[in-house]
Design an enzyme around this catalytic site. Structure first.
Site, PDB file in Angstrom:
ATOM      1  N   HIS A  93       0.689  -1.118   0.039  1.00  0.00           N
ATOM      2  CA  HIS A  93      -0.013  -0.004  -0.047  1.00  0.00           C
ATOM      3  C   HIS A  93       0.746   1.272   0.030  1.00  0.00           C
ATOM      4  CE1 HIS A  93      -3.512  -2.379   0.142  1.00  0.00           C
ATOM      5  NE2 HIS A  93      -3.786  -2.191   1.605  1.00  0.00           N
ATOM      6  N   GLU A 108     -11.851  -3.250  -2.686  1.00  0.00           N
ATOM      7  CA  GLU A 108     -10.910  -2.110  -3.198  1.00  0.00           C
ATOM      8  C   GLU A 108     -10.600  -2.823  -4.833  1.00  0.00           C
ATOM      9  OE1 GLU A 108      -7.397  -2.890  -0.702  1.00  0.00           O
ATOM     10  OE2 GLU A 108      -8.599  -4.167   0.467  1.00  0.00           O
ATOM     11  N   HIS A 124      -9.735   2.693   0.453  1.00  0.00           N
ATOM     12  CA  HIS A 124      -9.667   1.293   1.395  1.00  0.00           C
ATOM     13  C   HIS A 124     -10.620   1.558   2.431  1.00  0.00           C
ATOM     14  CE1 HIS A 124      -7.845  -1.980   3.628  1.00  0.00           C
ATOM     15  NE2 HIS A 124      -7.099  -2.204   2.832  1.00  0.00           N
TER      16      HIS A 124
END
Length: 375
Positions: free
Chosen positions: A122, A336, A196
């Site tokens: 991420h 996502e 997210h």
């Protein structure tokens, strides 16, 4: 000020208020958005975090349906920083994992920050979820929104090139939240942006999402290894616990004796959207989520080729949310929209490469409704 407590009746529009300060003293703002259909959302310019999102049930009663904290301190606390579940945040430069924190571009090995075992996750130790974005609000005839801008410097978290990013949240009068992503670069770099938020359509803090029903427009998924990195295989969902091609109760198979579920502790997998093979720029339905007690339903449409279904397996009870309830495993789920994990190291996956002169563009739309039965 709490982002979740207020009357069910809110006039359409946008307001801005202080949300705290970062450790270096920079002020952080909270933006309250409301449309004419009863949707309400709070967004902060820190990480582009969706702090709260209120949607009506079948009786018109509003509830906050995303996990998060009532103030900035919750997102800055050492406990949260250690667990870092990325509640409601914008993710970049690269959503999901890159194996061993490296990839090769034009014969040169690029080494990224390693922050998830041996891997990059991420965007690294301080990805876009922990950056202060420039914010600008807008209103038009059929909705309200906020435009967020961040410039990621050359070398940030190891990525090559200066990346200019714009992300727009639009809360429209069709009961939908649309997210538009746009980015340009001065050097070739991988880009994969996503949002997210953790959803619980029964209401944040109300318990497990195992009673939700989910449908994914995906006939394949990408299996993972012990580090949650794709093996490179694209596997059919047929005759597996990963078959969500029809509405399926999440809890019915999440504990099945399946190696992939055991590796992740539940669902934490990229699903290959059937209509995106080969890739397309068209916005089409990817997922439908339904919660039977409230009747709330969420439809996710996207131009991305993949969607990560994460069932909140790593929530361990150490974090307390807006309703003063403990977030235990599977208290919320994420959907996502994305390119595939580790695409820079898998040439047969959809490319994440953004070159100078090109523009990264994608759109995801979350539409909320209610229904007595799943359709």
């Amino acid at each position: 000020m709490s982002s979740s407590a207020s009357s069910d009746t809110v006039a359409p529009g946008i307001s801005r208020e202080a949300f705290g300060h970062l450790p270096d003293g920079r002020p952080v703002s909270l933006f309250r958005l409301a449309n004419r259909q009863g949707l309400r959302m709070c967004v902060t310019d820190y990480g582009g975090i969706i702090v709260s999102l209120h949607a009506p049930d079948r009786d018109g009663k509003l509830a906050d349906i995303v996990l998060g904290f009532p103030d900035l301190d919750g997102y800055l606390s050492p406990l949260y920083q250690q667990a870092n579940p990325y509640f409601g945040a914008l993710i970049g430069r690269y959503a999901n994992r890159i194996a061993d924190g490296c990839f090769t571009e034009n014969g040169t090995t690029c080494r990224l920050t390693v922050n998830d075992g041996d891997n990059h996750l991420h965007g690294g130790a301080r990805g876009f979820s922990q950056r202060l974005w420039q914010a600008e609000t807008f209103e038009h005839d059929d909705g309200v929104g906020i435009r967020l801008r961040y410039i990621s410097a050359d070398g940030e978290e190891g990525y090559p090139g200066c990346l200019e990013c714009d992300v727009t949240y639009t809360l429209d009068d069709d009961k939908a939240l649309t997210i538009d992503y746009r980015a340009t670069t001065d050097r070739t770099t991988p880009v994969n942006l996503t949002q997210h938020s953790y959803f619980n359509l029964a209401g944040e803090g109300s318990g497990s999402i195992e009673g939700h029903y989910l449908q994914l427009n995906a006939d394949a998924f990408t299996p993972i290894d012990r580090g949650l990195i794709p093996t490179g295989e694209i596997r059919s969902v047929a005759d597996t616990p990963f078959d969500f091609t029809t509405m399926t109760r999440i809890g019915d198979r999440i504990e099945a004796p399946d190696e992939q579920l055991q590796l992740a502790g539940g669902y934490d997998h990229n699903f290959v959207l059937a209509w995106q093979t080969p890739p397309s720029d068209e916005l089409r339905l990817a997922a439908r989520l339904w919660e039977p007690d409230s009747g709330r339903q969420l439809e996710v449409a996207t131009s991305k080729p993949g969607i990560q279904f994460y069932s909140g397996n790593s929530l361990d009870g150490s974090l307390i949310g807006k309703s003063n309830q403990t977030y235990r495993p599977r208290s919320g789920l994420a959907l996502e929209t994305q390119l595939f994990p580790d695409s820079p190291n898998n040439s047969h996956f959809p490319t994440a490469r953004l070159r100078p002169g090109d523009t990264y563009v994608s759109r995801t739309r979350y539409r909320f409704s209610t229904d007595q039965e799943p359709r």
